[in-house]
Design an enzyme around this catalytic site. Structure first.
Site, PDB file in Angstrom:
ATOM      1  N   TYR A   1      29.324  42.237  38.392  1.00  8.82           N
ATOM      2  CA  TYR A   1      30.304  40.936  38.588  1.00  8.82           C
ATOM      3  C   TYR A   1      31.669  40.971  37.677  1.00  8.82           C
ATOM      4  CZ  TYR A   1      31.288  35.995  38.717  1.00  8.82           C
ATOM      5  OH  TYR A   1      31.880  34.645  38.868  1.00  8.82           O
TER       6      TYR A   1
ATOM      7  N   SER B   1      37.239  34.325  36.854  1.00  8.66           N
ATOM      8  CA  SER B   1      35.824  34.025  35.813  1.00  8.66           C
ATOM      9  C   SER B   1      36.412  34.746  34.519  1.00  8.66           C
ATOM     10  CB  SER B   1      34.763  34.695  36.519  1.00  8.66           C
ATOM     11  OG  SER B   1      33.549  34.519  35.490  1.00  8.66           O
TER      12      SER B   1
END
Length: 258
Positions: free
Chosen positions: A156, A143
């Site tokens: 995250y 990501s």
């Protein structure tokens, strides 16, 4: 699991987290590109339905229920294969958006287990099979969060940075062997479940993530990028590919028409 064993005439592509979103879209596109796809996820009904869809379209797919954080189950799964052509480590996800001061350690632990340890489990178990193919590819779907953090995203970002470092280090460690390591790092992708899962089913909060963004990335956009990278000639390694919608300049700067 005997039905998932590779045949000499086909190349196997294993996709984790294939029950929805990017994983499901990637499975469809790799199957259309000629791979025999093996769909793994915890939700058996979802991947079985997708396998039926892919097979009905004239391609090849097998579903296998798997929790990537369960190492014994992963090892059993890997034992069914002699060779594997492609491993797409897509299983992952985000939980919560609380600041560091109040973040839930259980959420952090769960994200790390799925995004990093899950990727480690599959990669370790299948690396000999990828080697044996003579032309293997490991894909890590990370990501943009793994390349730059943002407020409320530390847990995250930490997990996805771990996935990024795993890919980067593996590439150094296996250079000279017939296996490529590709990292695909998407930015804002609108899927049915990502934000909804992150915010514990809060639909209103999930929709605000994309509010005013005309065209966030779709699962198909990311799947198309993964399939393109995987289908490059064997000597071409796409080390790292970051993709974002045009409206997103960075993790913290997004144009919104409000």
């Amino acid at each position: 699991m005997a039905s998932a064993a590779p045949s000499p005439a086909s190349r196997i592509a294993i996709v984790t987290g294939a029950s929805s979103g990017i994983g499901a879209a990637t499975a469809r596109q790799l199957a259309a590109a000629g791979y025999r796809v093996v769909l793994t996820a915890r939700r058996k009904d979802r991947i079985e339905a997708l396998a039926e869809e892919i097979n009905a379209a004239g391609h090849q797919a097998t579903a296998y229920q798997l929790d990537v954080t369960d190492r014994a189950a992963v090892d059993e799964f890997a034992g069914a294969f002699k060779t594997v052509g492609v491993l797409v480590n897509n299983a992952g996800g985000a939980l919560g958006a609380d600041p560091v001061a109040t973040g839930d350690p259980a959420d952090w632990r769960s994200m790390y287990e799925t995004n990093v340890i899950g990727t480690l489990n599959l990669t370790q178990a299948l690396l000999p099979k990828l080697d044996a193919s003579g032309d293997g590819t490991v894909v890590v779907v990370s990501s943009t969060a793994g390349h730059g953090t943002y407020e409320g995203g530390a847990g995250y970002a930490a997990a996805k940075h771990g996935a990024h470092v795993l890919a980067e280090t593996l590439r150094l460690e296996i250079v000279g062997r017939p296996v490529r390591v590709i990292e695909i790092a998407p930015g804002m992708v609108k899927t049915d479940e990502f934000a909804l899962t992150r915010f514990g089913g809060d639909q209103e909060r999930a929709e605000k993530v994309y509010q005013g963004v005309a065209e966030p990335l779709t699962a198909d956009d990311v799947a198309d990028t993964i399939t393109w990278a995987v289908t490059r000639p064997s000597h071409v390694n796409v080390d790292l590919l970051i993709l974002r919608p045009r409206a997103q300049a960075s993790n913290t700067k997004v144009h919104r028409d409000l």
